[in-house]
Design an enzyme around this catalytic site. Structure first.
Site, PDB file in Angstrom:
ATOM      1  N   ALA A 205     -22.970   3.435  -6.572  1.00 47.35           N
ATOM      2  CA  ALA A 205     -22.062   4.168  -7.448  1.00 47.35           C
ATOM      3  C   ALA A 205     -22.518   5.624  -7.563  1.00 47.35           C
ATOM      4  CB  ALA A 205     -21.989   3.454  -8.792  1.00 47.35           C
ATOM      5  N   SER A 206     -22.341   6.230  -8.721  1.00 48.71           N
ATOM      6  CA  SER A 206     -22.602   7.671  -8.835  1.00 48.71           C
ATOM      7  C   SER A 206     -24.027   8.048  -8.466  1.00 48.71           C
ATOM      8  CB  SER A 206     -22.299   8.157 -10.253  1.00 48.71           C
ATOM      9  OG  SER A 206     -22.934   7.340 -11.204  1.00 48.71           O
ATOM     10  N   MET A 207     -24.972   7.180  -8.767  1.00 54.64           N
ATOM     11  CA  MET A 207     -26.359   7.571  -8.495  1.00 54.64           C
ATOM     12  C   MET A 207     -26.639   7.646  -6.999  1.00 54.64           C
ATOM     13  SD  MET A 207     -28.366   6.199 -11.830  1.00 54.64           S
ATOM     14  CE  MET A 207     -27.191   5.049 -12.536  1.00 54.64           C
TER      15      MET A 207
ATOM     16  N   HIS B  93     -27.669   8.736 -15.911  1.00 60.85           N
ATOM     17  CA  HIS B  93     -27.888   9.184 -14.530  1.00 60.85           C
ATOM     18  C   HIS B  93     -29.316   9.721 -14.342  1.00 60.85           C
ATOM     19  CE1 HIS B  93     -23.440   9.321 -14.766  1.00 60.85           C
ATOM     20  NE2 HIS B  93     -23.560   8.829 -13.536  1.00 60.85           N
TER      21      HIS B  93
ATOM     22  N   TYR C 177     -24.324  11.074  -5.962  1.00 63.46           N
ATOM     23  CA  TYR C 177     -24.986  12.333  -6.338  1.00 63.46           C
ATOM     24  C   TYR C 177     -26.354  12.520  -5.680  1.00 63.46           C
ATOM     25  CZ  TYR C 177     -21.600  11.961 -10.231  1.00 63.46           C
ATOM     26  OH  TYR C 177     -20.461  11.817 -10.984  1.00 63.46           O
TER      27      TYR C 177
END
Lengths: 258, 258
Positions: free
Chosen positions: A17-19, A198, A22
């Site tokens: 996912a976002s981790m 995050h 990014y």
């Protein structure tokens, strides 16, 4: 492409996912991994912010088609923070029940391991939550009253982290217990997390260290350890850098020998 | 792999010497490019520190085999700083005569353009040299006397940068005049270069900006502009994040409507 014959490189894929999405931001752990294996392996980014394991499972065959000419040597799977969100009355949102989370991870794991005989998998357990920062984020984004609502807690996330670890053990995958690793650091709440959830640059560093520890652990896969891997084009060349001073010094020595 | 059917992504390849090999170090321009295209394109690193265009040419078919199932959509080619080193009496070392440098670049360019009908090429001209820092580096590495020897000068490098630009124009490739762009910056000598030669984080930022300017220029290739490219999986999903406060606020509204 570019991975044929003598110079085919192992492929590492980061799926999460976002981790993961990014992971190539400044000082990101994905960029650092790419740098570390710069002449040895290719690192591909398959990060989708907001995703839970339901979406990860649904998209699996689209993102990772079977019988690909270049199956990954290593897949890093990093889902859980979103699955661990609180369930909502409407049934919408990121929450996935913990038993389904485990089942989804099992399927993803087993699918990846089926991509080739040599594909190895590492699961990353979700990092801890700093709840106070989550309230602040809610306040800033949605107003004062929103701070009374927590989207997720550290205790819920611990349960998902433990579930992730147990699936990894059951499936014979590597695993990083990021939930624990980060909490060993003093001031982890603000040092290792950027918004209570995050990873900060420091949090990413811990993830990378732990990932390398798994890769280097004795019962894991030596062929994925940077120090043991072939680097592209390391043979000496007549075009290698030589400083004019060294050249001059050497020709003096040669003259002296005459 | 993972680039079939609906979710095949365009491939960007960075081919060059150390300034490519180091592009994924903290705040590196390669990592920033990867981040910018995180759900749109894959970025592969083919950086080999110390290389001149002779080595780049010799290794071309090994690194970029013809008829690859996934030819690159974009190749960024970044050689010249090493070619511009001073020639040495022994004939060893990085130096490549400027006419041969041009010819090598022409061959590399034309080869890359032949990888597919849609492969586009951008050449990066070498950045300027801060000679005083080169002397310091020599002193630190090889001793006091070495500082009397310069390995390369800014004026030599300018000639190679101009040669690079002229090849790009001749071949219909995009080009970044990094030699000029960096010197527009005040204190470029120490702000944009780390050792009088390699790019600092700031130097990498300028490279990335200039690269994006080429990609976005009107007569270039719209399909490589991030804003115009399809992003993977952007359709709405029932699992999209919804904050518990918003959910609660909405169910209050629904109650009010009854």
């Amino acid at each position: 492409m570019m991975m044929q014959a003598g110079h085919r490189r192992p492929l590492f894929v980061l799926y999460g996912a976002s981790m993961v999405e990014y992971a190539f931001r400044p000082e990101g752990w994905g960029a650092a991994l790419t740098n570390m294996y710069s002449r040895q392996a290719d690192v591909l980014l398959r990060g989708y912010k907001g995703w839970n394991t339901r979406r990860a499972l649904e998209a699996l065959e689209t993102i990772f088609p079977k019988n690909s000419p270049i199956p990954p040597s290593l897949v890093v799977i990093f889902f859980g923070t979103n699955d661990a969100a609180f369930p909502l009355p409407s049934g919408r949102g990121q929450y996935v029940p913990i038993l389904e989370y485990k089942d989804n991870l099992r399927h993803i794991c087993s699918y990846m391991m089926g991509l080739s005989d040599t594909t190895r998998v590492i699961l990353i357990a979700p990092p801890p939550i700093f709840e106070e920062a989550r309230r602040t984020v809610a306040r800033v984004r949605f107003g004062e009253k929103a701070a009374e609502y927590l989207d997720r807690t550290n205790e819920r996330t611990r349960a998902y982290a433990e579930a992730c670890i147990s699936v990894a053990q059951e499936m014979g995958a590597g695993v990083v217990n990021l939930w624990s690793a980060i909490q060993k650091k003093s001031n982890w709440q603000t040092e290792c997390l950027s918004d209570g959830m995050h990873l900060s640059a420091e949090g990413g560093k811990i993830l990378l260290e732990e990932l390398l520890t798994v890769i280097k652990s004795e019962n894991w896969v030596p062929s994925l350890i940077a120090e043991h891997m072939r680097s592209d084009f390391t043979e000496p060349s007549p075009y290698d850098m030589i400083h004019p001073y060294l050249e001059a010094a050497q020709s003096c020595n040669e003259t002296a020998l005459l």
